[in-house]
Design a protein around this motif. Structure first.
Motif, PDB file in Angstrom:
ATOM      1  N   ILE A 137     -53.025 -43.646  -8.782  1.00 25.65           N
ATOM      2  CA  ILE A 137     -51.623 -44.192  -9.383  1.00 25.65           C
ATOM      3  C   ILE A 137     -50.588 -44.171  -8.410  1.00 25.65           C
ATOM      4  O   ILE A 137     -49.774 -44.965  -8.122  1.00 25.65           O
ATOM      5  N   GLU A 138     -50.481 -43.023  -7.245  1.00 26.01           N
ATOM      6  CA  GLU A 138     -49.381 -42.807  -6.673  1.00 26.01           C
ATOM      7  C   GLU A 138     -49.668 -43.749  -5.272  1.00 26.01           C
ATOM      8  O   GLU A 138     -48.649 -43.709  -4.641  1.00 26.01           O
ATOM      9  N   GLN A 139     -50.807 -44.341  -4.933  1.00 22.56           N
ATOM     10  CA  GLN A 139     -51.083 -44.852  -3.654  1.00 22.56           C
ATOM     11  C   GLN A 139     -50.569 -46.248  -3.657  1.00 22.56           C
ATOM     12  O   GLN A 139     -50.476 -47.178  -4.681  1.00 22.56           O
ATOM     13  N   LEU A 140     -49.944 -46.578  -2.484  1.00 24.34           N
ATOM     14  CA  LEU A 140     -49.714 -47.993  -2.238  1.00 24.34           C
ATOM     15  C   LEU A 140     -50.461 -48.695  -1.237  1.00 24.34           C
ATOM     16  O   LEU A 140     -50.810 -48.005  -0.204  1.00 24.34           O
ATOM     17  N   THR A 141     -50.633 -49.946  -1.455  1.00 25.42           N
ATOM     18  CA  THR A 141     -51.557 -50.537  -0.471  1.00 25.42           C
ATOM     19  C   THR A 141     -50.865 -50.720   0.885  1.00 25.42           C
ATOM     20  O   THR A 141     -51.731 -50.752   2.042  1.00 25.42           O
ATOM     21  N   SER A 142     -49.469 -50.729   0.843  1.00 24.60           N
ATOM     22  CA  SER A 142     -48.982 -50.832   2.175  1.00 24.60           C
ATOM     23  C   SER A 142     -49.222 -49.796   3.059  1.00 24.60           C
ATOM     24  O   SER A 142     -49.364 -49.731   4.369  1.00 24.60           O
ATOM     25  N   VAL A 143     -49.590 -48.364   2.264  1.00 28.41           N
ATOM     26  CA  VAL A 143     -49.608 -47.198   3.094  1.00 28.41           C
ATOM     27  C   VAL A 143     -51.211 -46.956   3.456  1.00 28.41           C
ATOM     28  O   VAL A 143     -51.389 -46.838   4.571  1.00 28.41           O
ATOM     29  N   SER A 144     -51.936 -47.033   2.211  1.00 35.12           N
ATOM     30  CA  SER A 144     -53.437 -46.934   2.517  1.00 35.12           C
ATOM     31  C   SER A 144     -53.915 -47.961   3.804  1.00 35.12           C
ATOM     32  O   SER A 144     -54.747 -47.699   4.407  1.00 35.12           O
ATOM     33  N   GLY A 145     -53.409 -49.335   3.476  1.00 39.04           N
ATOM     34  CA  GLY A 145     -53.602 -50.362   4.319  1.00 39.04           C
ATOM     35  C   GLY A 145     -53.591 -50.250   5.879  1.00 39.04           C
ATOM     36  O   GLY A 145     -54.122 -50.463   6.684  1.00 39.04           O
ATOM     37  N   ARG A 146     -52.287 -49.234   6.200  1.00 35.96           N
ATOM     38  CA  ARG A 146     -51.772 -49.161   7.492  1.00 35.96           C
ATOM     39  C   ARG A 146     -53.005 -47.910   8.282  1.00 35.96           C
ATOM     40  O   ARG A 146     -53.107 -48.020   9.359  1.00 35.96           O
ATOM     41  N   TYR A 147     -53.097 -46.888   7.213  1.00 33.71           N
ATOM     42  CA  TYR A 147     -53.769 -45.674   7.916  1.00 33.71           C
ATOM     43  C   TYR A 147     -54.986 -45.274   7.668  1.00 33.71           C
ATOM     44  O   TYR A 147     -55.635 -44.684   8.385  1.00 33.71           O
ATOM     45  N   ARG A 148     -55.565 -45.786   6.425  1.00 37.30           N
ATOM     46  CA  ARG A 148     -57.035 -45.043   6.113  1.00 37.30           C
ATOM     47  C   ARG A 148     -58.245 -45.479   6.889  1.00 37.30           C
ATOM     48  O   ARG A 148     -58.849 -44.714   7.138  1.00 37.30           O
ATOM     49  N   ASP A 149     -58.128 -46.789   7.347  1.00 35.96           N
ATOM     50  CA  ASP A 149     -59.349 -47.224   7.855  1.00 35.96           C
ATOM     51  C   ASP A 149     -59.301 -47.169   9.543  1.00 35.96           C
ATOM     52  O   ASP A 149     -59.776 -46.551  10.109  1.00 35.96           O
TER      53      ASP A 149
END
Length: 769
Positions: free
Chosen positions: A663-675
């Protein structure tokens, strides 16, 4: 023996009661009273906010011609509620000589708590025993016996305990000297009838006219007001107050919209309903959105801290806010957002904690408490929930992000409020807040680009600050390296030491201090769950911090933690030994969910830690039981209970199991860094966060919070130049030095500031090809 003034003032040292709460409750309505239960009686009762306890406890003595008993010391009772969602307790005390049934509510319409009581037992009478701690402490209280009931006051805080059928007689005395318990202890019956006591630590007792009836405990800013409220509530009738109490809670639960709640196993659906009711109970009435961390004082029966945990921590509030969002409580999350906006300090940070009205208590600064409100605002923006708050949220975010940019990534205090430095939890939420705030449109273009550049730099350098490789711990476990709990000096984490705040200032090597802060790298989307560095650290955490109890896996905050009881069971007194935290089973379970593993063991562990009434504690006892100190293996210790952060963690763990979404995760953050994280454009140099070397592939930005002239040269001050700083964004000034083509050189520089001249020292940075 009836006398006017009780002897023995001011009484013994006033402390709070045990934090071992069976249950907490309040009405949904305009009444401003909150209650807690422990040992089968009322503990602290709060009014007019959930920051201010007004009594230590309200218990009962039962007595006959040849017998007397204090029910909390007998400790033989059962507690039940009509349902998991309704905090309406029925307590039945059983003894070979009596049966005492109590039911407790607060009046939805008035500042009154009501107790319906019924005593069965031949030749027995019932004696309520009340210990006022008005205005938040037990000193300087005054008490008296009147025709209307047992009365107490201090300054403009007044209470009365009134009985529908009245008292036969009453007495007020000083605790430890002339109070009602001492009367029975010394005389075996009620002989004293002191009419007045105070100032001091006092307790009041009355002999009830009837063995069944209703008691009203009322609060007001005047004696007459308290009496009017008590007697009007009694006149209106307990059945009507109870009906309204249950109706309003049921109506509120209709607003809960947790995904598939009714399809969950009953144990889990009940846990969600109980937990969200506990969270709602901790919300302020005069100040909507104010969420106190716990209606308790850890180890309260050993000290008199006026703050306890009944204060607002912005960190805990946002952790809970995400749980409320998971439950679809839109009005509550918006109220929380508005409250956080209101209590933000002018420079952009939040106080460490505060009373519900916004008055600060502790004064520390924790950078995660600056970043989390921005992350929360960005999440509400992502879901289209800010509405008319959009403008205020943007102003809030701009101030907060400026504070983070100017003072981060090191924090004066970590999330456990013990150490300064860089830690993975605070760093994670700071990076996420910079990106989320920028991408949500909270920043103007110049500030937006700077925020993203700074976040990329910090994300790229994260491991250089909080990750170590090939240490003794790594070799012992055959892993490559691990994330540390905290780096106090912002240089290599292989070196240096951390002071253990609750261990009499003992120290531990930075590389050897292990915590679970790194797991937020995955929760917020900065690193993959499959990242080998994350996996290796988890192996180390499972070895060093995990204890497998019959109910499941539990975790310590970090190795060598000192915040908890001593090994002999004595209460924490500034030092001790850290115990197991159920909420950390939730954090570990969150990572298991990200790895597509079974999270049921972690859910089982959290659920098994709950009190009789479903309250989740801060810590549980991890050693063999010490019954004489109330410490049972796997059961709540003397720490805070309930802890709403723990209840929030349970809700969010069930949510991620149900939806697969953090619930805390934002696509703007995960999309920038995770992959595929972007390569940082620049290295950001600060005098409090130097970078010893910069690659030629990056720009070098020399930065400060005030304008300056950069005086610089290369390789022992050759080719000297000067350059005036320019605004970079978010309140920072800097000079961009192009180091491409300068591999192998060393940059030397110093600065001249407007109004105060040269800074008085030289700096150098190696440029690497």
């Amino acid at each position: 023996m009836s006398e006017q003034q009780a002897p023995g003032g001011p009484g013994s040292t006033a402390t709070w009661t045990s934090s071992a709460k069976d249950m907490v409750g309040t009405a949904i309505g305009q009444g401003r009273v909150w209650f807690t239960l422990g040992y089968g009686i009322l503990n602290e009762v709060y009014w007019p906010s959930c920051s201010t306890p007004q009594i230590r406890d309200l218990g009962f003595i039962i007595a006959g011609d040849d017998f007397w008993s204090e029910v909390k010391r007998v400790h033989q009772y059962e507690l039940t509620t009509p349902s998991s969602s309704l905090p309406l307790p029925k307590i039945v005390h059983q003894h070979e000589r009596y049966r005492l049934e109590l039911e407790i509510i607060t009046d939805p319409a008035r500042d009154v708590l009501l107790i319906k009581y019924q005593l069965e037992g031949e030749g027995l009478k019932l004696y309520p025993l009340l210990a006022p701690h008005l205005a938040g402490d037990g000193d300087n209280n005054y008490g008296s016996i009147s025709a209307q009931g047992l009365v107490a006051h201090k300054k403009d805080h007044h209470l009365i305990l009134a009985a529908k059928n009245g008292f036969t007689r009453g007495s007020v005395g000083y605790v430890g000297c002339s109070d009602g318990w001492q009367d029975f202890h010394q005389n075996g019956c009620m002989r004293w009838e002191y009419q007045q006591a105070g100032p001091g630590n006092i307790a009041m007792m009355g002999e009830l006219n009837c063995n069944s009836g209703v008691l009203a405990l009322a609060f007001s800013d005047s004696a007459q007001g308290a009496a009017t409220l008590a007697h009007s509530s009694l006149a209106a009738g307990y059945p009507e107050a109870r009906r309204q109490y249950a109706y309003l809670w049921a109506a509120w639960h209709e607003t809960v919209n947790f995904p598939g709640l009714d399809k969950l196993p009953k144990r889990l659906s009940d846990a969600v309903r109980t937990s969200i009711a506990v969270i709602k109970t901790h919300e302020g009435r005069n100040f909507p959105g104010a969420l106190v961390a716990s209606l308790s004082t850890p180890w309260g029966d050993t000290h008199k801290d006026p703050g306890g945990y009944h204060l607002v921590w912005p960190r805990d509030s946002v952790e809970v806010g995400f749980a409320m969002l998971a439950c679809g409580l839109i009005a509550e999350v918006r109220a929380l957002m508005a409250y956080l906006i209101a209590i933000q300090q002018p420079d952009g940070h939040w106080m460490q904690n505060n009373f519900t009205d916004g008055q600060p208590y502790w004064q520390g600064i924790q950078l995660d408490e600056v970043a989390l409100p921005v992350l929360f605002a960005a999440k509400l923006h992502e879901q289209g929930l800010l509405g008319e708050m959009q403008g205020a949220a943007i102003k809030m975010a701009r101030k907060a992000l400026s504070f983070i940019a100017q003072y981060g990534p090191a924090s004066p205090q970590d999330r456990w409020e013990e150490n300064s430095g860089i830690n993975p939890f605070t760093l994670s939420v700071s990076i996420a807040a910079l990106v989320a705030g920028a991408q949500a449109g909270f920043l103007e273009d110049g500030d937006k680009q700077y925020a993203l550049d700074l976040a990329d730099d910090w994300n790229e350098r994260l491991e250089s600050w909080v990750y170590v490789a090939n240490t003794q711990l790594d070799r012992e476990l055959a892993i490559s390296g691990h994330y540390i709990r905290l780096n106090p000096n912002c240089h290599s984490a292989r070196f240096g030491e951390v002071m253990l705040r609750n261990r009499n200032n003992e120290t531990i090597n930075t590389r050897a201090l292990i915590g679970m802060e790194y797991l937020y790298l995955v929760r917020l989307g900065l690193r993959k769950a499959s990242d080998k560095r994350i996996q290796d650290t988890t192996k180390l955490v499972d070895k060093l911090l995990c204890v497998q109890l019959p109910a499941g896996p539990y975790y310590y905050r970090y190795n060598q933690d000192g915040y908890g009881e001593h090994d002999d069971g004595r209460a924490f007194d500034g030092s001790g030994v850290g115990r197991l935290w159920p909420l950390l089973s939730g954090e570990r379970g969150y990572y298991a969910a990200a790895c597509k593993e079974d999270i049921q063991p972690y859910l089982n562990a959290i659920l098994a830690s709950a009190s009789t009434g479903g309250m989740l504690p801060e810590q549980i006892w991890d050693k063999p039981s010490i019954p004489e100190r109330g410490l049972i293996t796997g059961r709540p210790s003397g720490s805070a209970m309930p802890l709403i952060w723990a209840h929030a963690e349970l809700i969010k763990l069930i949510y991620v199991q149900k939806t697969g979404v953090a619930i805390e995760q934002l696509t703007s953050v995960s999309g920038r860094y995770r992959d595929q994280p972007p390569v940082a454009r620049a290295r950001h140099w600060r005098d409090n966060l130097s970078c010893g070397a910069v690659p030629v592939s990056h720009e070098l930005w020399i930065e400060s919070q005030e304008p300056f002239v950069l005086h610089y040269g290369y390789d022992n001050w050759q080719d000297i130049k000067e350059q005036t700083s320019q605004p970079l964004g978010l309140g920072l000034y800097g000079v961009m030095v192009n180091v491409s083509g300068l591999g192998g050189k060393t940059l030397q520089f110093t600065r001249r500031f407007d109004g105060r001249g040269w800074e008085g020292r030289d700096w150098q940075i190696d440029i690497i090809a």
